[in-house]
Design an enzyme around this catalytic site. Sequence first.
Site, PDB file in Angstrom:
ATOM      1  N   ASP A  38       0.451  -4.670  -7.360  1.00 19.90           N
ATOM      2  CA  ASP A  38      -0.675  -5.611  -7.280  1.00 19.90           C
ATOM      3  C   ASP A  38      -0.466  -6.694  -8.332  1.00 19.90           C
ATOM      4  O   ASP A  38      -0.192  -6.382  -9.486  1.00 19.90           O
ATOM      5  CB  ASP A  38      -2.025  -4.932  -7.503  1.00 19.90           C
ATOM      6  N   ASN A 100       0.054  -4.447   2.512  1.00 23.58           N
ATOM      7  CA  ASN A 100      -1.407  -4.527   2.522  1.00 23.58           C
ATOM      8  C   ASN A 100      -1.962  -5.710   1.735  1.00 23.58           C
ATOM      9  O   ASN A 100      -3.090  -6.139   1.981  1.00 23.58           O
ATOM     10  CB  ASN A 100      -1.953  -3.198   1.947  1.00 23.58           C
ATOM     11  N   TYR A 165      -5.635 -17.393   8.334  1.00 21.78           N
ATOM     12  CA  TYR A 165      -5.604 -15.925   8.249  1.00 21.78           C
ATOM     13  C   TYR A 165      -5.277 -15.316   9.615  1.00 21.78           C
ATOM     14  O   TYR A 165      -4.451 -14.414   9.733  1.00 21.78           O
ATOM     15  CB  TYR A 165      -6.987 -15.493   7.757  1.00 21.78           C
ATOM     16  N   LYS A 169      -2.137 -13.011  10.540  1.00 25.10           N
ATOM     17  CA  LYS A 169      -2.388 -11.617  10.932  1.00 25.10           C
ATOM     18  C   LYS A 169      -1.818 -11.303  12.310  1.00 25.10           C
ATOM     19  O   LYS A 169      -1.514 -10.159  12.615  1.00 25.10           O
ATOM     20  CB  LYS A 169      -3.890 -11.318  10.873  1.00 25.10           C
ATOM     21  N   ALA A 197     -13.529  -2.706   6.514  1.00 27.00           N
ATOM     22  CA  ALA A 197     -14.047  -1.900   5.410  1.00 27.00           C
ATOM     23  C   ALA A 197     -14.724  -2.786   4.390  1.00 27.00           C
ATOM     24  O   ALA A 197     -14.383  -3.960   4.242  1.00 27.00           O
ATOM     25  CB  ALA A 197     -12.900  -1.133   4.744  1.00 27.00           C
ATOM     26  N   ARG A 200     -13.962  -6.232  -1.693  1.00 31.32           N
ATOM     27  CA  ARG A 200     -14.342  -7.565  -2.218  1.00 31.32           C
ATOM     28  C   ARG A 200     -14.019  -8.668  -1.206  1.00 31.32           C
ATOM     29  O   ARG A 200     -14.553  -9.761  -1.273  1.00 31.32           O
ATOM     30  CB  ARG A 200     -13.662  -7.821  -3.552  1.00 31.32           C
TER      31      ARG A 200
HETATM   32  P1  NAD Z   1      -8.922  -6.684  -1.595  1.00 35.87           P
HETATM   33  O1  NAD Z   1      -9.086  -8.099  -2.030  1.00 35.87           O
HETATM   34  O2  NAD Z   1      -9.864  -5.659  -2.097  1.00 35.87           O
HETATM   35  O3  NAD Z   1      -7.436  -6.200  -1.935  1.00 35.87           O
HETATM   36  C1  NAD Z   1      -6.322  -7.007  -1.738  1.00 35.87           C
HETATM   37  C2  NAD Z   1      -5.388  -6.781  -2.900  1.00 35.87           C
HETATM   38  O4  NAD Z   1      -4.190  -7.539  -2.663  1.00 35.87           O
HETATM   39  C3  NAD Z   1      -5.955  -7.271  -4.234  1.00 35.87           C
HETATM   40  O5  NAD Z   1      -5.911  -6.228  -5.182  1.00 35.87           O
HETATM   41  C4  NAD Z   1      -5.042  -8.426  -4.627  1.00 35.87           C
HETATM   42  O6  NAD Z   1      -4.840  -8.543  -6.038  1.00 35.87           O
HETATM   43  C5  NAD Z   1      -3.761  -8.062  -3.901  1.00 35.87           C
HETATM   44  N1  NAD Z   1      -2.922  -9.238  -3.661  1.00 35.87           N
HETATM   45  C6  NAD Z   1      -3.307 -10.416  -3.122  1.00 35.87           C
HETATM   46  N2  NAD Z   1      -2.282 -11.268  -3.092  1.00 35.87           N
HETATM   47  C7  NAD Z   1      -1.218 -10.617  -3.616  1.00 35.87           C
HETATM   48  C8  NAD Z   1       0.120 -10.990  -3.862  1.00 35.87           C
HETATM   49  N3  NAD Z   1       0.568 -12.221  -3.563  1.00 35.87           N
HETATM   50  N4  NAD Z   1       0.966 -10.068  -4.396  1.00 35.87           N
HETATM   51  C9  NAD Z   1       0.512  -8.832  -4.727  1.00 35.87           C
HETATM   52  N5  NAD Z   1      -0.766  -8.432  -4.542  1.00 35.87           N
HETATM   53  C10 NAD Z   1      -1.613  -9.319  -3.985  1.00 35.87           C
HETATM   54  O7  NAD Z   1      -8.931  -6.723   0.005  1.00 35.87           O
HETATM   55  P2  NAD Z   1      -8.918  -5.558   1.115  1.00 35.87           P
HETATM   56  O8  NAD Z   1     -10.115  -5.748   1.945  1.00 35.87           O
HETATM   57  O9  NAD Z   1      -8.641  -4.246   0.517  1.00 35.87           O
HETATM   58  O10 NAD Z   1      -7.680  -6.044   1.982  1.00 35.87           O
HETATM   59  C11 NAD Z   1      -6.477  -5.306   2.139  1.00 35.87           C
HETATM   60  C12 NAD Z   1      -5.769  -5.791   3.385  1.00 35.87           C
HETATM   61  O11 NAD Z   1      -6.559  -5.492   4.538  1.00 35.87           O
HETATM   62  C13 NAD Z   1      -5.540  -7.296   3.430  1.00 35.87           C
HETATM   63  O12 NAD Z   1      -4.294  -7.573   4.023  1.00 35.87           O
HETATM   64  C14 NAD Z   1      -6.653  -7.793   4.316  1.00 35.87           C
HETATM   65  O13 NAD Z   1      -6.363  -9.029   4.913  1.00 35.87           O
HETATM   66  C15 NAD Z   1      -6.736  -6.663   5.308  1.00 35.87           C
HETATM   67  N6  NAD Z   1      -8.004  -6.607   6.034  1.00 35.87           N
HETATM   68  C16 NAD Z   1      -9.129  -6.180   5.420  1.00 35.87           C
HETATM   69  C17 NAD Z   1     -10.300  -6.099   6.152  1.00 35.87           C
HETATM   70  C18 NAD Z   1     -11.558  -5.578   5.559  1.00 35.87           C
HETATM   71  O14 NAD Z   1     -12.522  -5.383   6.318  1.00 35.87           O
HETATM   72  N7  NAD Z   1     -11.609  -5.319   4.261  1.00 35.87           N
HETATM   73  C19 NAD Z   1     -10.326  -6.504   7.494  1.00 35.87           C
HETATM   74  C20 NAD Z   1      -9.150  -6.935   8.095  1.00 35.87           C
HETATM   75  C21 NAD Z   1      -7.989  -6.958   7.348  1.00 35.87           C
END
Ligand code: NAD
Length: 303
Positions: A38, A100, A165, A169, A197, A200
């Site tokens: 991260d 992720n 996005y 995706k 889910a 943040r």
């Molecule tokens: P989050 O913001 O809680 O976590 C994402 C993490 O990725 C963060 O800790 C951030 O520091 C890290 N990150 C971002 N850019 C980075 C980089 N360049 N190098 C290394 N680390 C990096 O978000 P989340 O909701 O846990 O999302 C996780 C994944 O799931 C993402 O790909 C997001 O697009 C996808 N997603 C989430 C949801 C949802 O409902 N939460 C829905 C669809 C897709």
Amino acid sequence: MTIRFDNRVAIVTGAGNGLGRVHALGLAARGAKVVINDFGGARDGKGGSSEAALKVVEEIRAAGGTAIANGANVTDVEQVRAMVEQTMAEFGRVDVLINNAGILRDKTLSKIDMADFQAVVDVHLMGSVYCTKAVWDIMREQNYGRVLMTSSASGLFGNFGQSNYAAAKMAVVGFMNALSLEGKKNDIRVNAIAPVAATRMTNDVLPEAMLERIKPEQVTPAALFLVSENAPTKTILSAGGGVFTATQLMDTAPVYISDKELSPEALEANFAKIADWSNARAYADSNAQVQALIEEAIKCMQA
Ligand code: NAD
């Protein structure tokens, strides 16, 4: 627990928060040695610190698991290469990669500037490409690998204000489609998850009442299944709130129009028939789809 990751090494990108953190905790609880990647930035990808990754490593170690922290920015090909070198030096193999890491910079196309479009594509698409490329030959040599892309309903179905996005995706699904074929010979399976889910990333875009019901912990079992020994390949699972669906690209049944009749007007006249989903089918690869089209053309020409 029949699904185990003992003696397996997993890299989870963006594992300092949200879904990645819970995926990493789940892998470690089932025996994997986990690299917690991260770069510790904000939701829009700005800033950065090693704190988030280190905290998750501490959590895993406190529970008796094995983990190391890595602060690579997945958009930096050299930092990604160094992350995989660190993993090999520490653990000697890479069995699982969960792509992720993610950021958001939501704006409609008319308002977005190209830097914000590019930044989102860089993290989601190119980050997944750099990380997968860096582990691919290791997995090929091992004759074992499990790679998970993180897609989104936004890309699969479209979402207002997220063209950057959504494009990224859906792009990782195309990446998965090709890699699942390229990886077959060496037992590398490549899948995608479309999660929902409370994290943040979603805490101000989804209604409060919904957020309470959709925990990252309800998504992680699907992610773990998709990187397990008996995982399928080329599969997209949507997961949220304990509900799971499989998502697939489908083609309608082929409709032939002879050269004599072929015109834009003929397409207009036949559009309802062409877009009739009642006999839709999926294809194993692009050759199968192209072959189905050509076979139909030959059959109809001969008729
Ligand atoms: P989050 O913001 O809680 O976590 C994402 C993490 O990725 C963060 O800790 C951030 O520091 C890290 N990150 C971002 N850019 C980075 C980089 N360049 N190098 C290394 N680390 C990096 O978000 P989340 O909701 O846990 O999302 C996780 C994944 O799931 C993402 O790909 C997001 O697009 C996808 N997603 C989430 C949801 C949802 O409902 N939460 C829905 C669809 C897709």
